[in-house]
Design a protein around this motif. Structure first.
Motif, PDB file in Angstrom:
ATOM      1  N   UNK A  59      -3.385 -52.233 -21.080  1.00  0.00           N
ATOM      2  CA  UNK A  59      -2.697 -52.780 -22.253  1.00  0.00           C
ATOM      3  C   UNK A  59      -2.426 -54.245 -21.954  1.00  0.00           C
ATOM      4  N   UNK A  60      -2.867 -55.123 -22.860  1.00  0.00           N
ATOM      5  CA  UNK A  60      -2.596 -56.557 -22.711  1.00  0.00           C
ATOM      6  C   UNK A  60      -1.697 -57.006 -23.853  1.00  0.00           C
ATOM      7  N   UNK A  61      -0.771 -57.896 -23.537  1.00  0.00           N
ATOM      8  CA  UNK A  61       0.097 -58.489 -24.554  1.00  0.00           C
ATOM      9  C   UNK A  61      -0.101 -59.991 -24.472  1.00  0.00           C
ATOM     10  N   UNK A  62      -0.468 -60.590 -25.596  1.00  0.00           N
ATOM     11  CA  UNK A  62      -0.804 -62.010 -25.643  1.00  0.00           C
ATOM     12  C   UNK A  62       0.110 -62.689 -26.663  1.00  0.00           C
ATOM     13  N   UNK A  63       0.621 -63.854 -26.310  1.00  0.00           N
ATOM     14  CA  UNK A  63       1.396 -64.655 -27.250  1.00  0.00           C
ATOM     15  C   UNK A  63       2.891 -64.606 -27.067  1.00  0.00           C
ATOM     16  N   UNK A  64       3.387 -63.688 -26.252  1.00  0.00           N
ATOM     17  CA  UNK A  64       4.840 -63.654 -26.048  1.00  0.00           C
ATOM     18  C   UNK A  64       5.246 -64.771 -25.107  1.00  0.00           C
ATOM     19  N   UNK A  65       6.221 -65.547 -25.558  1.00  0.00           N
ATOM     20  CA  UNK A  65       6.716 -66.652 -24.741  1.00  0.00           C
ATOM     21  C   UNK A  65       8.161 -66.412 -24.331  1.00  0.00           C
ATOM     22  N   UNK A  66       8.923 -65.814 -25.231  1.00  0.00           N
ATOM     23  CA  UNK A  66      10.339 -65.620 -24.973  1.00  0.00           C
ATOM     24  C   UNK A  66      10.609 -64.221 -24.437  1.00  0.00           C
ATOM     25  N   UNK A  67      10.025 -63.242 -25.056  1.00  0.00           N
ATOM     26  CA  UNK A  67      10.301 -61.857 -24.700  1.00  0.00           C
ATOM     27  C   UNK A  67       9.383 -61.412 -23.570  1.00  0.00           C
TER      28      UNK A  67
END
Length: 191
Positions: A47-55
């Motif tokens: 599972x990849x998560x892309x774009x989270x900067x704060x969380x």
């Protein structure tokens, strides 16, 4: 007389065409459902998560609830997407899947976070305490900004001032990025 005949044929032709279009749409929908069912269950590689900067990624993975080694269908992906939306942290969300040569699937969750409100102010509000506005809408510093917060603040200000005999108040907002803190804004309301 010929024009009368042509006009009487046209409505039935139109109904026929609409019926064919509806049938074609139904067949395409069934084909998509059949294709999804034919794909059936897939095994998750990662599972990849892309774009989270704060969380942070780890809590987001927990919210998704799909883990490497799980065997899932599209319904689990839809449920994971719904759980992410329900956090209220995202302005946009997209899920893609890529299959490896071994047949395992990598799910990528591309997220666009709402910015965090690091500072807030209300300019031009003289007849009420700005703290009442922030308390009413539950906006504390560090809370994700959503457009609904502005709608609620604007309505609260309008209602309170209308009770004081000041109807038709204009309330505008400005979101000012805070340069030294990526993903953070100052929310300014102007009355």
């Amino acid at each position: 007389m010929a024009s009368k005949h042509a006009s009487s044929v046209y409505p039935s032709t139109k109904r026929t065409l609409l019926g064919l279009a509806a049938a074609a749409w139904a067949i395409l929908s069934l084909a998509q459902d059949a294709r999804a069912q034919a794909l059936g269950r897939v095994s998750i590689d990662s599972i990849a998560i892309v774009g989270n900067r704060v969380f942070q990624t780890a809590p987001l993975r927990g919210t998704i609830g799909i883990f490497p080694g799980d065997t899932i269908t599209y319904r689990e992906v839809q449920a994971a997407e719904k759980r992410l939306w329900q956090t209220g942290r995202f302005n946009d969300l997209r899920v893609t899947a890529s299959e490896s040569a071994t047949g395992f699937v990598t799910l990528t969750f591309e997220v666009e976070e709402y910015p965090l409100v690091r500072a807030r102010s209300i300019e031009g509000l003289r007849r009420m305490d700005p703290a009442d506005v922030w308390d009413h809408i539950g906006l504390n510093q560090g809370v994700p900004y959503t457009p609904q917060l502005f709608v609620e603040a604007r309505q609260f200000i309008r209602d309170q001032l209308a009770e004081q005999g000041i109807p038709f108040v204009q309330v505008e907002q400005e979101l000012i990025p805070i340069d030294d803190t990526p993903g953070s804004i100052e929310l300014v309301l102007r009355v």
